[in-house]
Design an enzyme around this catalytic site. Structure first.
Site, PDB file in Angstrom:
ATOM      1  CG  ASP A   1      55.775  66.207  38.080  1.00  0.00           C
ATOM      2  OD1 ASP A   1      54.734  66.769  37.703  1.00  0.00           O
ATOM      3  OD2 ASP A   1      56.908  66.523  37.670  1.00  0.00           O
TER       4      ASP A   1
ATOM      5  CG  ASP B   1      56.044  67.857  31.678  1.00  0.00           C
ATOM      6  OD1 ASP B   1      56.438  67.226  30.684  1.00  0.00           O
ATOM      7  OD2 ASP B   1      54.922  68.398  31.747  1.00  0.00           O
TER       8      ASP B   1
END
Length: 220
Positions: A12, A14
């Site tokens: 991922d 953020d």
């Protein structure tokens, strides 16, 4: 825990590689304030991080009319862009990714960001050349739908059990479960350790450094 390292590492963005959780949360809150909407508490605003932007707004602003989502999204983007240059990578991320690349891992990103936002972040951070493939909500369904991981494992021709999803939210870990891919949680971003552990991932680490220590300890 894995006894052998995976071939494909999917991250991922953020809250996992980029320390952007607080800025995203504030941007959601400020967007609501700009539009005269009830400002969600920090926990509600941060919980939606990792979802596609429209899906995130539906959760953060449950009373918002469908016809007003476009305006909310634009208000969020204005607030996020106003401080985007202040957001930095977590300590050690750049060096770790470079080491993974040299060690022969396939590297990929699966993110709730849109394509323009991810491309800006990759360019600004100098990480663009380290990833073999990336997927965003412009190409795939929002997490926790498994489409991003389905596409990435197919793209690399890697068995799902030889892949690993790394993220800071339950959205990431549920996507991994739905794709039948092992997942590791990082309790440094949007969702606390208790929520991550409730999804029963392979492991949960306090931060990226803890994950890196574990991964590099696996025999290759």
């Amino acid at each position: 825990m894995m006894v052998a390292p995976p071939s494909l590492l999917v991250f991922d963005w953020d809250g996992t590689l980029m320390d952007s959780t607080a800025h995203i949360t504030r941007s959601i809150q400020r967007a609501c304030a700009d539009l005269g909407l009830p400002v969600p508490e920090r926990e509600r605003a941060s919980h939606v991080i990792g979802l596609g932007l429209r899906d995130a707004m539906r959760v953060a602003c449950p009373g918002l009319a469908e016809s007003d989502y476009g305006g909310m999204v634009e208000a969020y983007k204005r607030n996020y862009l106003a401080g985007e240059e202040t957001v930095e990578l977590f300590p050690g991320v750049r060096e770790a990714l470079q080491a993974y690349r040299q060690a022969g891992y396939f590297l990929a990103v699966a993110t709730g960001k849109g394509r323009p936002g991810l491309d800006r972040a990759l360019e600004a951070s100098g990480l663009a050349g380290l990833f073999d493939a990336t997927r965003t909500v412009n190409e795939c369904a929002s997490k926790p739908d498994p489409e991003m991981l389905d596409q990435l494992t197919d793209y690399f021709g890697v068995e799902r059990g030889a892949s690993l999803m790394v993220g800071d939210t339950t959205h990431d870990l549920l996507m991994a479960k739905n794709a039948r891919v092992p997942g590791c949680g990082l309790a440094q971003g949007a969702h606390p350790r208790q929520q991550l552990e409730a999804v029963a991932p392979l492991a949960v680490f306090d931060d990226f450094a803890g994950f890196d220590t574990w991964l590099t300890s696996l025999p290759r």
